[in-house]
Design a protein around this motif. Structure first.
Motif, PDB file in Angstrom:
ATOM      1  N   ASP A 160     -37.393  17.541   0.417  1.00  0.00           N
ATOM      2  CA  ASP A 160     -36.719  18.731   1.697  1.00  0.00           C
ATOM      3  C   ASP A 160     -37.171  18.767   3.013  1.00  0.00           C
ATOM      4  OD1 ASP A 160     -35.906  19.552  -0.858  1.00  0.00           O
ATOM      5  OD2 ASP A 160     -37.139  21.223  -0.807  1.00  0.00           O
ATOM      6  N   GLY A 161     -37.679  17.609   3.404  1.00  0.00           N
ATOM      7  CA  GLY A 161     -37.844  17.106   4.926  1.00  0.00           C
ATOM      8  C   GLY A 161     -39.153  18.272   5.350  1.00  0.00           C
ATOM      9  N   GLU A 162     -40.436  18.998   4.513  1.00  0.00           N
ATOM     10  CA  GLU A 162     -41.218  19.543   4.902  1.00  0.00           C
ATOM     11  C   GLU A 162     -42.847  19.307   3.926  1.00  0.00           C
ATOM     12  OE1 GLU A 162     -40.252  23.923   3.693  1.00  0.00           O
ATOM     13  OE2 GLU A 162     -38.416  23.544   4.812  1.00  0.00           O
ATOM     14  N   VAL A 163     -42.085  19.668   1.871  1.00  0.00           N
ATOM     15  CA  VAL A 163     -43.706  19.925   1.966  1.00  0.00           C
ATOM     16  C   VAL A 163     -43.767  18.119   2.364  1.00  0.00           C
ATOM     17  CG1 VAL A 163     -44.271  19.941  -0.589  1.00  0.00           C
ATOM     18  CG2 VAL A 163     -42.761  21.341   0.252  1.00  0.00           C
ATOM     19  N   MET A 164     -45.393  17.747   2.199  1.00  0.00           N
ATOM     20  CA  MET A 164     -45.541  16.801   2.431  1.00  0.00           C
ATOM     21  C   MET A 164     -46.663  16.328   1.235  1.00  0.00           C
ATOM     22  SD  MET A 164     -45.560  14.420   4.984  1.00  0.00           S
ATOM     23  CE  MET A 164     -45.998  13.386   6.028  1.00  0.00           C
ATOM     24  N   ALA A 165     -45.602  15.456   0.392  1.00  0.00           N
ATOM     25  CA  ALA A 165     -46.312  15.262  -0.885  1.00  0.00           C
ATOM     26  C   ALA A 165     -47.507  13.765  -0.958  1.00  0.00           C
ATOM     27  CB  ALA A 165     -45.924  15.058  -2.446  1.00  0.00           C
ATOM     28  N   VAL A 166     -47.328  12.935  -0.113  1.00  0.00           N
ATOM     29  CA  VAL A 166     -47.805  12.100  -0.236  1.00  0.00           C
ATOM     30  C   VAL A 166     -48.127  11.275   1.390  1.00  0.00           C
ATOM     31  CG1 VAL A 166     -48.319   9.697  -0.879  1.00  0.00           C
ATOM     32  CG2 VAL A 166     -47.467  10.890  -2.580  1.00  0.00           C
ATOM     33  N   GLU A 167     -49.295  11.343   1.613  1.00  0.00           N
ATOM     34  CA  GLU A 167     -48.903  10.743   3.640  1.00  0.00           C
ATOM     35  C   GLU A 167     -50.021   9.841   4.104  1.00  0.00           C
ATOM     36  OE1 GLU A 167     -50.696  15.474   4.489  1.00  0.00           O
ATOM     37  OE2 GLU A 167     -50.407  14.333   6.626  1.00  0.00           O
ATOM     38  N   GLY A 168     -49.173   9.075   3.796  1.00  0.00           N
ATOM     39  CA  GLY A 168     -49.365   8.243   5.294  1.00  0.00           C
ATOM     40  C   GLY A 168     -50.695   7.637   4.016  1.00  0.00           C
ATOM     41  N   ILE A 169     -49.981   5.905   2.936  1.00  0.00           N
ATOM     42  CA  ILE A 169     -51.239   5.437   1.610  1.00  0.00           C
ATOM     43  C   ILE A 169     -51.117   5.031   2.031  1.00  0.00           C
ATOM     44  CG2 ILE A 169     -51.249   5.557  -0.560  1.00  0.00           C
ATOM     45  CD1 ILE A 169     -51.813   7.894  -0.182  1.00  0.00           C
TER      46      ILE A 169
END
Lengths: 368, 293
Positions: free
Chosen positions: A18-27
């Protein structure tokens, strides 16, 4: 025939909901072909999301997923030549074991005779033949897992993705099936990516352990590196087996520093390559629980070049091959010594006893 | 001493239970239940019994002789109306309603597994017609057909009227059925290379089959019994409930009761068939699975 490679590379992979909850960040992660890789972390750390993105059940918001040299983002699972084993196995309840395993061949349009021949060969290999006509509801947990594995393996994938494959089993079976997974991986010779939140499972199985927290990788490497040489406080505490202490840098001299705090008086900690702590700054360091020796005060002096902290015994737990002794070394924080069983019972400690917790200086490890 | 004194009441109750004696509330509730069952089935049983009288039989007790005379009379006599024809029409209409109900309920249930804008409002619009009185709704449909110049007919206006009754029910049952469907099965099918159509045909439909049979049963019985909405929309040909209704107005023989007995048997046959199918499917799927978990 040239074998298809199953090495995986994730480059800058992000996933937001939904464009806000960051589940995975730059792996960024490389898994070599034919490796057993465990993604380890608490629930909600993004490990399952990564698995599902490699499998093709979710698309990354950003970044590339490369399998065998080919960017697979946007491809369906079949085109990726990956197969997934789901957490609860997701066996089709209306199909027999044979038809469950044959499903992938059936949807490819193979005739009944053709696909049953292939399935029977595989079932013989993984010792499922006598269960062929059973329905999933008639199988035990371990049998279901073997069927799920066979169903995923029938298409000869180059990568097998396992989502918490052992969580549905009881303790004893879990250890047994763990070995079976490893054996299966070596037999098939393909890449396994295994998601788990159990530290022991990960270090027992994996060639590559990836420790995750909140959508980021904290440390990735061989099991022993991650367990014995944690990079930071989070990895040390999550993997367990370490006492994490903190203090202020008193002095830096040559290849070691001296750390002090209200409880610690001048503890020597060797420097780690790439880390340059400033005198006066705060640092964390870890000491393995099985490297901590307990000495009664006044017995014989502390070992040379070692640390010694006076502590009181808070609790004692018998663990079979060793005894877990909990100390009040640092108030409000766990400090544990794993004492070999024989040594403990030579001179058993009781709750309330005062001891010196000692360890050789070079075994302390500075954390990021 | 004090302990036994304070425990005396529960202890007595426990001793009474052990001796097999039940509290008075048990007998009160039992009486209520017996009354309920009698009220529920007594009237029907009266009708079934009276339908087996012989030629001297009348509409009230006492029973006069025993025979199948009125069943023969029902299907042969013209004065009782076109029972055979009405029966055939009702079965055919109910079959059509069942098929449409199953198809559209399945599609609606499938669509509603995911949230979409306006889904709540759409859901209420779908089931809202259940609260409208059937007779009024039937008259409304008749009026609208009249206004649009469409002749009332069994497979036109009556079909529509019945669907306005069976579809909301079918959708509600289908929601309950779908809520137990685990989405991982679909994902597993996709993972193994099944196309969306193959997933529905080979995985979703077979797994949901018992629930779909239940929806079909609902559709069939609701249509087969439907009276209020059909009354003003059926056109010149009667369905069975309409036929029975007109018989209650002008037939004064036990053949009316024979009709009641016959339709009950048909209903029970269909329900038994459906339940049997569901049980057979469940059993095939691991009723023997006692060792499983």
């Amino acid at each position: 025939m040239a074998r298809v490679r199953g090495d995986i590379e994730l480059a800058g992979v992000c996933k937001t909901y939904d464009g806000e909850v960051m589940a995975v960040e730059g792996i960024n992660l490389k898994i070599p072909d034919g490796a057993y890789c465990c993604l380890l972390g608490p629930s909600g750390c993004g490990k399952t999301t990564i698995l599902r993105m490699i499998a093709g059940h979710e698309d990354p918001t950003d970044g590339e997923i490369v399998i065998g040299g080919e960017n697979v983002v946007g491809l369906p699972p079949v085109a990726r030549r990956t197969a997934m084993m789901f957490q609860s196995y997701a066996l089709f309840p209306h199909l027999s074991v044979r038809d469950n395993i044959a499903f992938a061949l059936r949807v490819r349009g193979q005739s009944k005779a053709e696909r049953y021949a292939a399935v029977d060969r595989l079932m013989e290999k993984v010792r499922l033949t006598e269960l062929a006509d059973r329905l999933p509801a008639q199988l035990s947990g371990g049998q279901q897992q073997r069927v799920a594995l066979a169903r995923a393996a029938i298409t000869e994938p180059r990568v097998l993705l396992l989502d918490e494959p052992l969580s549905a089993l009881d303790e004893q079976l879990r250890i047994q099936m763990r070995q079976e997974l490893r054996r299966m991986q070596q037999e098939l010779g393909i890449t396994f990516v295994h998601v788990t939140h159990t530290q022991l499972e990960a270090i027992a199985l994996a060639d590559v352990v990836v420790v995750m927290e909140k959508g980021k990788i904290r440390q990735a490497g061989p099991a022993r590196d991650v367990y014995a040489y944690p990079r930071d406080r989070y990895v040390a505490e999550f993997l367990g087996g370490q006492n994490v202490l903190s203090g202020r840098v008193q002095s830096v001299d040559g290849d070691s520093i001296v750390v002090a705090s209200p409880q610690l008086h001048g503890i020597e900690v060797p420097l780690r390559k790439g880390l340059v702590p400033e005198p006066g700054g705060d640092v964390d360091f870890a000491v393995r629980r099985d490297e901590v020796a307990l000495v009664r005060p006044g017995a014989s002096g502390p070992p040379p070049h070692g640390a010694a902290i006076s502590s009181r015994v808070v609790a004692v737990e018998y663990q079979g091959s060793f005894v877990k002794v909990m100390l009040d070394t640092v108030p409000g924080r766990e400090f544990v010594a794993y004492v070999p069983e024989r040594r403990f019972f030579d001179d058993p400690l009781a709750i309330g006893d005062v001891v010196l917790a000692t360890w050789p200086s070079q075994s302390a490890r500075l954390l990021d | 001493m004090t302990v036994s004194a304070t425990l005396s009441t529960p202890a007595r109750a426990a001793r009474a239970r052990r001796a097999g004696a039940r509290p008075w509330t048990f007998y009160a509730l039992l009486a209520l239940f017996v009354f309920y069952v009698l009220a529920l089935y007594g009237p029907m049983i009266c009708i079934y019994i009276l339908s087996f009288q012989d030629v001297r039989g009348g509409l009230v007790f006492p029973m006069k002789g025993q025979s199948l005379h009125w069943f023969v009379d029902l299907f042969t006599q013209v004065r009782t109306g076109d029972v055979k024809g009405a029966f055939g029409r009702s079965i055919k209409l109910a079959a059509l309603v069942t098929v449409l109900t199953v198809v559209f309920s399945f599609l609606a249930g499938w669509a509603f597994r995911r949230r979409f804008p306006g889904d709540t409002i759409l859901f209420y619009i779908m089931i809202g017609s259940l609260v409208a009185p059937g007779l009024v709704l039937g008259i409304g449909i008749g009026l609208l057909c009249n206004f649009l110049g469409i002749e009332s007919s069994l497979y036109g206006s009556a079909l529509g009227a019945q669907l306005s009754w069976t579809l909301p029910f079918g959708v509600l049952v289908m929601f309950a059925v779908m809520s137990r469907f685990n989405g991982t099965w679909e994902e597993a099918a996709r993972d193994l290379g099944a196309s969306p159509l193959q997933t529905i045909w080979l995985v979703v439909l077979p797994i949901l089959l018992p629930g779909i049979v239940a929806v079909a049963l609902f559709g069939f019985t609701l249509s087969y019994d439907e009276f209020a909405r059909t009354l003003q929309t059926a056109g010149p040909m009667n369905t069975l409930p309409l036929e029975i209704w007109s018989m209650t107005l002008n037939v004064t023989s036990p053949s009316l009761y024979a009709l009641g007995t016959t339709t009950t048997i048909v209903s029970f046959l269909i329900i038994g068939l459906c339940l049997g199918a569901i049980v057979a499917i469940q059993r095939r799927r691991g009723g023997r699975a006692t060792r499983g978990e």
